[in-house]
Design a protein around this motif. Structure first.
Motif, PDB file in Angstrom:
ATOM      1  N   ILE A  61      18.012   3.894  15.374  1.00 18.38           N
ATOM      2  CA  ILE A  61      17.480   4.221  16.697  1.00 18.38           C
ATOM      3  C   ILE A  61      18.079   3.261  17.715  1.00 18.38           C
ATOM      4  O   ILE A  61      18.792   2.317  17.349  1.00 18.38           O
ATOM      5  N   THR A  62      17.809   3.473  18.996  1.00 13.43           N
ATOM      6  CA  THR A  62      18.359   2.599  20.034  1.00 13.43           C
ATOM      7  C   THR A  62      17.557   1.316  20.149  1.00 13.43           C
ATOM      8  O   THR A  62      16.391   1.252  19.750  1.00 13.43           O
ATOM      9  N   ARG A  63      18.213   0.283  20.735  1.00 13.98           N
ATOM     10  CA  ARG A  63      17.521  -0.984  20.923  1.00 13.98           C
ATOM     11  C   ARG A  63      16.345  -0.833  21.883  1.00 13.98           C
ATOM     12  O   ARG A  63      15.304  -1.461  21.718  1.00 13.98           O
ATOM     13  N   SER A  64      16.515   0.032  22.893  1.00 14.06           N
ATOM     14  CA  SER A  64      15.420   0.245  23.845  1.00 14.06           C
ATOM     15  C   SER A  64      14.211   0.880  23.162  1.00 14.06           C
ATOM     16  O   SER A  64      13.059   0.567  23.494  1.00 14.06           O
ATOM     17  N   SER A  65      14.455   1.749  22.178  1.00 17.64           N
ATOM     18  CA  SER A  65      13.347   2.349  21.414  1.00 17.64           C
ATOM     19  C   SER A  65      12.634   1.284  20.592  1.00 17.64           C
ATOM     20  O   SER A  65      11.405   1.282  20.474  1.00 17.64           O
ATOM     21  N   VAL A  66      13.413   0.364  20.013  1.00 14.93           N
ATOM     22  CA  VAL A  66      12.817  -0.743  19.258  1.00 14.93           C
ATOM     23  C   VAL A  66      11.907  -1.552  20.174  1.00 14.93           C
ATOM     24  O   VAL A  66      10.781  -1.918  19.797  1.00 14.93           O
ATOM     25  N   ALA A  67      12.374  -1.833  21.396  1.00 15.90           N
ATOM     26  CA  ALA A  67      11.579  -2.617  22.348  1.00 15.90           C
ATOM     27  C   ALA A  67      10.257  -1.928  22.663  1.00 15.90           C
ATOM     28  O   ALA A  67       9.209  -2.584  22.757  1.00 15.90           O
ATOM     29  N   VAL A  68      10.293  -0.609  22.817  1.00 10.40           N
ATOM     30  CA  VAL A  68       9.067   0.152  23.092  1.00 10.40           C
ATOM     31  C   VAL A  68       8.101   0.048  21.914  1.00 10.40           C
ATOM     32  O   VAL A  68       6.898  -0.187  22.089  1.00 10.40           O
ATOM     33  N   HIS A  69       8.623   0.209  20.693  1.00 13.88           N
ATOM     34  CA  HIS A  69       7.774   0.125  19.499  1.00 13.88           C
ATOM     35  C   HIS A  69       7.153  -1.267  19.361  1.00 13.88           C
ATOM     36  O   HIS A  69       5.970  -1.399  19.006  1.00 13.88           O
ATOM     37  N   ILE A  70       7.936  -2.294  19.642  1.00 18.95           N
ATOM     38  CA  ILE A  70       7.421  -3.662  19.539  1.00 18.95           C
ATOM     39  C   ILE A  70       6.324  -3.899  20.566  1.00 18.95           C
ATOM     40  O   ILE A  70       5.290  -4.508  20.270  1.00 18.95           O
ATOM     41  N   THR A  71       6.520  -3.381  21.770  1.00 17.12           N
ATOM     42  CA  THR A  71       5.486  -3.494  22.805  1.00 17.12           C
ATOM     43  C   THR A  71       4.193  -2.834  22.343  1.00 17.12           C
ATOM     44  O   THR A  71       3.096  -3.376  22.522  1.00 17.12           O
ATOM     45  N   ASN A  72       4.321  -1.655  21.724  1.00  8.52           N
ATOM     46  CA  ASN A  72       3.132  -0.947  21.220  1.00  8.52           C
ATOM     47  C   ASN A  72       2.452  -1.724  20.097  1.00  8.52           C
ATOM     48  O   ASN A  72       1.216  -1.776  20.027  1.00  8.52           O
ATOM     49  N   ARG A 116       8.446  -8.149   8.608  1.00  7.18           N
ATOM     50  CA  ARG A 116       7.816  -8.965   7.558  1.00  7.18           C
ATOM     51  C   ARG A 116       8.876  -9.559   6.637  1.00  7.18           C
ATOM     52  O   ARG A 116       8.777 -10.712   6.218  1.00  7.18           O
ATOM     53  N   ARG A 117       9.876  -8.757   6.300  1.00  9.07           N
ATOM     54  CA  ARG A 117      10.919  -9.214   5.388  1.00  9.07           C
ATOM     55  C   ARG A 117      11.806 -10.283   6.034  1.00  9.07           C
ATOM     56  O   ARG A 117      12.285 -11.193   5.364  1.00  9.07           O
ATOM     57  N   GLY A 160      -2.097  -5.207  18.345  1.00 10.84           N
ATOM     58  CA  GLY A 160      -2.522  -6.424  17.667  1.00 10.84           C
ATOM     59  C   GLY A 160      -1.789  -6.738  16.376  1.00 10.84           C
ATOM     60  O   GLY A 160      -2.123  -7.705  15.690  1.00 10.84           O
ATOM     61  N   TYR A 161      -0.758  -5.933  16.010  1.00 10.06           N
ATOM     62  CA  TYR A 161      -0.035  -6.190  14.767  1.00 10.06           C
ATOM     63  C   TYR A 161       1.001  -7.303  14.932  1.00 10.06           C
ATOM     64  O   TYR A 161       1.340  -7.993  13.978  1.00 10.06           O
ATOM     65  N   ILE A 162       1.524  -7.454  16.141  1.00 16.67           N
ATOM     66  CA  ILE A 162       2.400  -8.568  16.472  1.00 16.67           C
ATOM     67  C   ILE A 162       1.693  -9.375  17.549  1.00 16.67           C
ATOM     68  O   ILE A 162       1.253  -8.810  18.567  1.00 16.67           O
ATOM     69  N   LEU A 163       1.561 -10.678  17.345  1.00 16.48           N
ATOM     70  CA  LEU A 163       0.731 -11.495  18.222  1.00 16.48           C
ATOM     71  C   LEU A 163       1.483 -12.091  19.400  1.00 16.48           C
ATOM     72  O   LEU A 163       0.870 -12.638  20.306  1.00 16.48           O
ATOM     73  N   GLY A 164       2.832 -12.005  19.394  1.00 19.64           N
ATOM     74  CA  GLY A 164       3.563 -12.548  20.523  1.00 19.64           C
ATOM     75  C   GLY A 164       5.032 -12.691  20.217  1.00 19.64           C
ATOM     76  O   GLY A 164       5.551 -12.117  19.252  1.00 19.64           O
ATOM     77  N   LYS A 165       5.729 -13.459  21.051  1.00 18.71           N
ATOM     78  CA  LYS A 165       7.160 -13.631  20.885  1.00 18.71           C
ATOM     79  C   LYS A 165       7.469 -14.322  19.558  1.00 18.71           C
ATOM     80  O   LYS A 165       6.673 -15.096  19.052  1.00 18.71           O
ATOM     81  N   GLY A 166       8.648 -14.041  19.044  1.00 16.73           N
ATOM     82  CA  GLY A 166       9.041 -14.620  17.767  1.00 16.73           C
ATOM     83  C   GLY A 166       8.476 -13.841  16.598  1.00 16.73           C
ATOM     84  O   GLY A 166       8.543 -14.272  15.447  1.00 16.73           O
ATOM     85  N   TYR A 167       7.910 -12.648  16.897  1.00 17.82           N
ATOM     86  CA  TYR A 167       7.356 -11.786  15.851  1.00 17.82           C
ATOM     87  C   TYR A 167       6.313 -12.511  15.003  1.00 17.82           C
ATOM     88  O   TYR A 167       6.342 -12.481  13.777  1.00 17.82           O
ATOM     89  N   LEU A 168       5.395 -13.203  15.672  1.00 16.35           N
ATOM     90  CA  LEU A 168       4.267 -13.812  14.975  1.00 16.35           C
ATOM     91  C   LEU A 168       3.326 -12.695  14.558  1.00 16.35           C
ATOM     92  O   LEU A 168       2.717 -12.032  15.397  1.00 16.35           O
ATOM     93  N   LEU A 169       3.248 -12.435  13.257  1.00 14.70           N
ATOM     94  CA  LEU A 169       2.500 -11.281  12.756  1.00 14.70           C
ATOM     95  C   LEU A 169       1.045 -11.612  12.507  1.00 14.70           C
ATOM     96  O   LEU A 169       0.710 -12.711  12.064  1.00 14.70           O
TER      97      LEU A 169
END
Length: 364
Positions: free
Chosen positions: A29-40, A13-14, A45-54
């Protein structure tokens, strides 16, 4: 949402352009962990797609009045037609504004659509909104019309005995103005309307804005008549006994009459009716269940803000998917907190404190 996901979402958001490597470094944390969290987060429904459209946060919109309130409290029994020793306080008020502030204290993102003057009272209202996090960017600000003022005289018990309002500025809220607010109102989880707004504007909104639920604050028996022929457009209404009689044409003297009046409103299209009965309590009906909940005995310091707190809490309950009984009890506890406070708004109203009051007063 997990704590780690909340931390990740706040960083996005920031800075929506932040990279996964930067997120990983910030969180340790690791970048791979970030990727897993983003997928979740995408799955949830908190992130709507690429480019972090919230996803836009849910919020409540309020269409109603803003006032500067001047309130007189006598120190002894009020004597009419005479000068009474006491205290005089000035406070921010207005039904719509009061409801909106209570919602903010309850933690609900809120946008208030109203009108204020470009004067000392209007500036104070806008500054206070900014301070507490109430969004008033869509409020009309005028430089040649004074901010609404409301004068109330209370008796020794805290009940209002007389009031005078100067609210001409609200007539500046026109259909042309409100047309430009359609996206704000329809984008809200629900919209609360108070009948200080001009009748033609209320009718226009109810007829043309369809993608949200409308809650009604009747304000007074005279102003409630503005929506008599549109009552079925509201999802939730909270009239008092006199207002319910005027709107339904049914005299209410017994619980059987309450049920009859509530049935009238439900047959018009209303989904939930909360009938405010003062010291007797609250009667509710949604077409499936109905009940009269007696009021606990409480000390009244100021009765002017109880109804506003009640309706804000009803909106909070709907926002959080409470059932009708839980909504009624939560709202009664919020009203009790308002009654116990000398000023119109009790700044201590919060989800936690309202639930605490429910336990203390036996409303659980």
């Amino acid at each position: 949402m997990t704590n780690r996901e909340e931390e990740l979402l706040e960083l996005i958001r920031r800075n929506p352009a932040i990279s996964q490597n930067e997120l990983a470094a910030a969180l340790g944390i690791t970048r791979s962990s970030v990727a897993v969290h983003i997928t979740n987060l995408i799955k949830k429904g908190y992130i709507l797609g690429k480019g972090y459209l919230l996803k836009q946060d849910d919020y409540v919109s309020v269409l109603g009045g803003c006032n500067m309130d001047i309130i007189g409290f006598p120190v002894q029994k009020l004597v009419l037609q005479d000068s009474n020793p006491g205290k005089v306080k000035m406070a921010l008020g207005g039904v719509g504004r009061n409801i909106a502030e209570n919602l903010v204290h309850l933690g609900v993102p809120t946008k208030l659509i109203s009108a204020v003057g470009e004067d000392i009272h209007g500036r104070r209202i806008m500054e206070h909104a900014n301070k507490i996090g109430l969004d008033m960017k869509h409020t009309l600000v005028l430089n040649q019309v004074p901010t609404s003022t409301y004068l109330a005289i209370l008796d020794e018990t805290g009940d209002m005995k007389a009031g005078i309002s100067q609210m001409e500025i609200l007539e500046e809220i026109t259909i042309d103005f409100i047309q430009n607010k359609k996206q704000i109102i329809e984008g809200s989880r629900l919209c609360i309307i108070d009948t200080n707004i001009p009748a033609d504007v209320i009718h226009y909104v109810l007829d043309n804005f369809k993608n949200t639920e409308f809650f009604l604050d009747t304000v007074s028996s005279a102003k409630a008549l503005k929506v008599k022929n549109k009552i079925g457009a509201f999802h939730t209404i909270k009239p008092n006994r006199i207002e319910a009689e005027l709107l339904s044409g049914i005299e209410i003297k017994s619980q059987k009459d309450m049920l009859k009046a509530a049935d009238y409103f439900l047959n018009q299209g209303v989904k939930r009716v909360f009938l405010s009965l003062g010291s007797e309590g609250v009667f509710y009906h949604d077409g499936k269940v109905h009940k009269l909940i007696p009021n606990p005995k409480v000390t009244v310091a100021n009765a002017t803000g109880a109804g506003d707190a009640f309706l804000a809490a009803l909106a909070y309950g709907r926002f959080h998917d409470y059932d009708i009984d839980e909504s009624a009890r939560f709202s009664m506890a919020a009203a009790i907190m308002a009654l116990n406070y000398e000023e119109t708004i009790n700044p201590n109203i919060s989800d936690e404190n309202v639930k605490k009051t429910m336990k203390e007063t036996g409303l659980c």
